[in-house]
Design an enzyme around this catalytic site. Structure first.
Site, PDB file in Angstrom:
ATOM      1  N   LYS A 194       0.613   3.147   3.506  1.00  0.00           N
ATOM      2  CA  LYS A 194      -0.489   3.036   4.472  1.00  0.00           C
ATOM      3  C   LYS A 194      -0.022   2.155   5.619  1.00  0.00           C
ATOM      4  O   LYS A 194       0.428   1.030   5.397  1.00  0.00           O
ATOM      5  CB  LYS A 194      -1.722   2.426   3.814  1.00  0.00           C
ATOM      6  CG  LYS A 194      -2.875   2.158   4.777  1.00  0.00           C
ATOM      7  CD  LYS A 194      -3.991   1.381   4.104  1.00  0.00           C
ATOM      8  CE  LYS A 194      -3.598  -0.016   3.713  1.00  0.00           C
ATOM      9  NZ  LYS A 194      -3.372  -0.912   4.903  1.00  0.00           N
ATOM     10  N   ASP A 200      -8.693  -1.674   0.335  1.00  0.00           N
ATOM     11  CA  ASP A 200      -7.887  -0.610   0.928  1.00  0.00           C
ATOM     12  C   ASP A 200      -7.899   0.684   0.126  1.00  0.00           C
ATOM     13  O   ASP A 200      -7.419   1.717   0.613  1.00  0.00           O
ATOM     14  CB  ASP A 200      -6.430  -1.066   1.079  1.00  0.00           C
ATOM     15  CG  ASP A 200      -6.233  -2.065   2.203  1.00  0.00           C
ATOM     16  OD1 ASP A 200      -7.180  -2.283   2.971  1.00  0.00           O
ATOM     17  OD2 ASP A 200      -5.122  -2.626   2.309  1.00  0.00           O
TER      18      ASP A 200
END
Length: 304
Positions: A18, A154
């Site tokens: 990410k 996240d």
């Protein structure tokens, strides 16, 4: 248990890195959680997870960073793959949605730990997706997102796995239809950066919000917009680990169009005009800095 790898698994899931292309800290809640606005995308490289039914639960690991992994599901510092398995199993069994039997999970750990590129969160999201397939189960998306959030701020965006803007503590997600694929070089000097310490070191907790470009989908428009954005965690992280500045300088000297730290660090990225330039830069940096983690990759894209 470290073993030979993922090759024998017929069901696998990618857990892509990410990338926080920008991260603005815009406030802080009464409970201490920071309010963020982040431009997020995902690389075409990362960890991988294998899934297989088993007689008893088993967790094995391989890959260049396997030796550093926690191997239990303890509340503090435990492995998010195992935490995701346990949370999903409890949900499925409590609602009589699936038997959720014993499973062999294998994590191929290719990304550095605690490096600002969502490795553990991506692993948790991939585990949820893969186990739902292995166990022939389905959960409504809103409930799955809520479960993911209990694993980490996240994890919901990693569940989505597409270019997006995340707000709040990470749970308010807006997909982006026009963010193009970006050739990147990721560099981590393999130094530890504590996310809580970075946030505590941050001087200003209320900064200007993210401003997105008018929808166009072109690389030039996005680069111009990203040049006005920030990672508010980069100055405190660089204060704690000055080598982050050396990494950024190396990428700028290599001709990157934009250089920034991702997340709370210490991974930094450089955006290049093409994949060949990115690959050449990665080779040069790897030779010059053999103690750094260096990876050329592309992000997934939905625009031009």
């Amino acid at each position: 248990m470290i073993d030979d790898g993922i090759a024998g698994f017929t069901l696998t899931r990618a857990a892509p890195a990410k990338i926080n292309l920008a991260l603005h800290v815009v406030g802080q809640r009464a409970d201490g959680h920071h309010l963020l606005e982040s431009l997020v995308t995902f690389a075409d490289r990362g960890d991988r997870i294998g899934f297989a039914s088993a007689d008893a639960d088993l967790f094995t690991v391989s890959g260049p960073f396997a030796a550093e992994l926690p191997m239990d599901a303890s509340a503090q510092g435990g492995n998010l793959v195992l935490k995701a398995r346990d949370v999903l199993r409890e949900e499925l069994r409590s609602r009589n949605l699936a038997a959720a039997g014993p499973v062999h999970l294998h994590l191929e750990k290719n990304l550095p730990l605690a490096s600002g590129i969502g490795g553990g969160s991506a692993d948790a999201a991939a585990t949820l997706h893969g186990l739902l397939e292995l166990w022939h189960a389905a959960i409504e998306p809103s409930r799955l997102d809520a479960m993911a959030l209990t694993l980490g701020a996240d994890v919901p965006m990693c569940l989505a796995g597409i270019p997006l803007v995340a707000k709040g503590i990470g749970e308010d997600i807006t997909p982006l239809a026009d963010l193009p694929s970006l050739p990147l070089v990721l560099v981590n000097p393999l130094v530890a950066v504590s996310t809580p310490v970075v946030f505590r070191t941050l001087a200003n907790k209320t900064n200007a919000p993210l401003v997105l470009p008018q929808a166009s989908g072109t690389l030039d428009a996005w680069l111009a917009a990203m040049a006005t954005m920030r990672n508010d965690l980069q100055p405190p992280a660089q204060q704690l680990q000055p080598v982050i500045g050396d990494v950024c300088q190396s990428l700028m000297e290599a001709g990157a169009l934009l250089v920034r730290m991702s997340g709370s660090g210490a991974t930094c990225f450089g955006i290049f005009d093409n994949g060949e330039r990115a690959a050449a830069t990665a080779r040069t940096l790897s030779e010059a800095q053999p103690g750094w983690y260096v990876l050329a990759c592309n992000t997934i894209g939905r625009g031009k």
